[in-house]
Design a protein around this motif. Structure first.
Motif, mmCIF file in Angstrom:
data_model
loop_
_atom_site.group_PDB
_atom_site.id
_atom_site.type_symbol
_atom_site.label_atom_id
_atom_site.label_comp_id
_atom_site.label_asym_id
_atom_site.label_seq_id
_atom_site.Cartn_x
_atom_site.Cartn_y
_atom_site.Cartn_z
ATOM 1 N N VAL A 79 45.190 39.175 28.308
ATOM 2 C CA VAL A 79 43.933 38.993 29.040
ATOM 3 C C VAL A 79 42.778 38.832 28.064
ATOM 4 N N GLU A 80 41.936 37.886 28.355
ATOM 5 C CA GLU A 80 40.749 37.642 27.552
ATOM 6 C C GLU A 80 39.644 38.565 28.071
ATOM 7 N N VAL A 81 39.047 39.370 27.200
ATOM 8 C CA VAL A 81 38.051 40.317 27.681
ATOM 9 C C VAL A 81 36.763 39.593 28.093
ATOM 10 N N SER A 121 35.317 35.695 28.652
ATOM 11 C CA SER A 121 35.756 34.302 28.742
ATOM 12 C C SER A 121 34.845 33.389 27.926
ATOM 13 N N ARG A 126 32.987 38.471 31.938
ATOM 14 C CA ARG A 126 34.094 39.420 31.752
ATOM 15 C C ARG A 126 35.063 39.299 32.923
ATOM 16 N N THR A 127 36.183 40.025 32.812
ATOM 17 C CA THR A 127 37.257 39.875 33.822
ATOM 18 C C THR A 127 36.779 40.187 35.241
ATOM 19 N N ASP A 128 35.816 41.086 35.368
ATOM 20 C CA ASP A 128 35.334 41.402 36.711
ATOM 21 C C ASP A 128 34.066 40.611 37.063
ATOM 22 N N LEU A 176 40.521 48.060 32.774
ATOM 23 C CA LEU A 176 41.260 46.886 32.282
ATOM 24 C C LEU A 176 40.826 46.539 30.863
ATOM 25 N N GLU A 177 39.516 46.604 30.624
ATOM 26 C CA GLU A 177 39.003 46.294 29.291
ATOM 27 C C GLU A 177 39.381 47.389 28.289
ATOM 28 N N ASN A 223 42.671 47.053 26.443
ATOM 29 C CA ASN A 223 42.836 45.953 25.505
ATOM 30 C C ASN A 223 42.626 46.336 24.042
#
Lengths: 278, 246
Positions: free
Chosen positions: B4-6, B8, B13-15, B176-177, B180
């Motif tokens: 997963v890319e923290v 983009s 961010r992912t959220d 999630l972050e 990583n």
């Protein structure tokens, strides 16, 4: 003035109220406190519920976590439920941090009995692969505020959380024996139709019977009794731990009141669950 | 590094948050009447409840009494259902003990303990749902509970987490972050005087980036302060009105 009297002579203060069919908080003797139930409050749990009695006086949050486990040798085709009641130090000023208190252990056992006797969880449906893999449901009830009648609050939270619990579908590869959670398929509920509701009563001065005691009332009560009923009217838990003796008539009065209370709470929880779905 | 890319390429961010964006904070003081002070806070999906008892007489062993200041007793606890995988023990494990110790040190540095010699202040926090930044949420909740209890503090203690990944500083990292393996800072500070009371770092960070990270942390803590201060003022005015004043 009343405050001083209550502090100096708490028993007499309650006696004067109770002999006039009234309670200091304005309730009648056999009236229960208002209940607030919300389900699905904890996102990380497989099922959860929060129950508040009397505007947050007693608050219990219950979360269900499902884990895959080996079945117990004597019941290879049945899953199991492990209830646990926690009374952390934050819930009351009188509690200290430390190992579980006697009350917490008694309540845990009462919840285990309630689930077992009422059959509110279909243990057969928790079986994934007979003799190899079953679901173990860890039902943890955490008391966040304690103002009496934890038994009713815990029972309501535990049952509401179990009714909210759904499990993912599992597929087992026959050749490799690998277990995989099938996220594509719909999650299945675990609760059976049985819906037990507990109602607690206390006796004061060995003769006055009243319902849903607060922490103060519990401290002054000479006996407490907890009755849990099912919708068909049968009893699934009756617990009276010593104290002053009760007549058959009084016990019948408790059971009758518990039936009415059961219908009310069932209606409430079903309504909350229905409103969550739509 | 996980797949997963923290952050983009577009800088999100992912959220969906921007790097300097906090999660939504919702908080409420005085949630329980049985405690001297209580507060509930939600930072995104992290939900924490804090209660404060005291200052009161020393409970348990008298030898804990300090002749010149109050003894601060903390307990950090996580509900077994708060995490993705079920926790075996809600408290008493290494992580909880460490968190308890950090809480104690943070609040000993902030409460005006010298005003209450030979007494005890209890701070209990319970994590109901964990989604990263648990310690920060606990500190913020405890601050609100202490204010609710009317215990004198030097200032609000505002805490947040800051991460550093691929030359980008991100604030208030979620679970999630966190997974990583990014460089993670947990910072608790007194926003008015800009003093740090607690600072913890995991993983590695080049010294050149430190000032950038600390600036970001200071800004984030000040943002948290704004939210907490608003909540305290709203609560006070609500109580004031309930008392029959306008």
């Amino acid at each position: 003035m009343a405050d001083v009297f209550k502090k100096v002579e708490p028993a007499e203060y309650y006696r004067r109220h109770l002999t006039h069919d009234a309670r200091p908080d304005g309730r009648q003797l056999l009236a229960f406190r208002d209940v607030v139930v919300s389900v699905g409050t904890i996102g990380t749990a497989d099922g959860s519920a929060l129950v508040r009695l009397g505007g947050g006086g007693t608050t219990v949050v219950c979360g269900v976590k499902a884990e895959l486990a080996s079945p117990r040798p004597d019941t290879p085709a049945r899953g199991y439920v492990v209830p646990n009641v926690e009374l952390p130090a934050l819930c009351a000023a009188t509690l200290r941090p430390g190992p579980p208190t006697a009350l917490a252990q008694t309540l845990s056992q009462a919840m285990a009995d309630l689930i077992e006797n009422s059959g509110c969880v279909d243990a057969g449906a928790l079986c994934v692969s007979p003799g190899r893999l079953v679901w173990a449901l860890h039902v943890d009830a955490v008391c966040l505020a304690h103002n009496g009648n934890l038994a009713d609050a815990c029972a309501a939270a535990v049952v509401a959380a179990l009714r909210d619990t759904t499990l993912p579908a599992i597929t087992i590869d026959d050749e490799t024996g690998r277990v995989r959670v099938d996220s594509g398929r719909e999650r299945a509920p675990v609760a059976a139709s049985a819906f037990p509701v507990a109602a607690s009563f206390a006796k004061f001065d060995n003769d006055i019977l009243f319902a849903d005691p607060t922490a103060e009332e519990e401290a002054l009560a000479t006996a407490t009794v907890t009755v849990a009923t099912l919708e068909d009217g049968s009893l699934c838990l009756l617990h009276k731990a010593g104290g002053s003796a009760m007549t058959e008539k009084e016990l019948q009065q408790c059971v009758d009141r518990a039936q009415v209370r059961g219908a009310e709470l069932r209606h409430l929880v079903n309504k909350v669950a229905a409103s969550k779905e739509c | 590094m996980a797949g997963v890319e923290v952050v983009s390429e577009q800088g999100f961010r992912t959220d969906g948050r921007k790097p300097n964006e906090l999660r939504r904070i919702r908080c409420k003081q005085g949630v329980f009447s049985h405690a001297d002070g209580s507060a509930y806070i939600e930072q995104g999906n992290t939900k924490v409840l804090a209660t404060v008892y005291g200052p009161h007489e020393i409970r348990g062993s008298r030898s804990k009494a300090l002749h010149d200041r109050a003894y601060v007793n903390c307990q950090f606890s996580m509900a077994t259902f708060s995490t993705g995988e079920r926790k075996q023990r809600p408290r008493g494990d290494r992580k909880s003990t460490e968190m308890t110790m950090h809480m104690k040190q943070t609040f000993e540095a902030t409460i005006l303990t010298q005003l209450y010699p030979r007494s005890q202040i209890d701070i209990f926090v319970e994590v109901l749902q964990a989604d990263g930044g648990n310690f920060a949420a606990c500190v913020n909740a405890a601050t609100l509970a202490l204010i609710d209890a009317g215990i004198p503090l030097k200032d609000y203690v505002c805490a947040c987490t800051v991460g550093f990944v691929d030359d980008v500083t991100i604030v208030d990292i979620n679970h999630l972050e966190e997974t990583n393996h990014i460089a993670e800072f947990t910072v608790a500070m007194l926003p008015k005087s800009e003093q740090f009371v607690m600072l913890e770092m995991s993983s590695r960070l080049h010294l050149d980036h430190l000032s950038k990270v600390m600036d970001m942390a200071t800004k984030a803590c000040k943002d948290v302060h704004l939210v907490l201060d608003r909540a305290v003022r709203d609560h006070v005015s609500e109580v004031w009105q309930q008392l029959g004043n306008t």
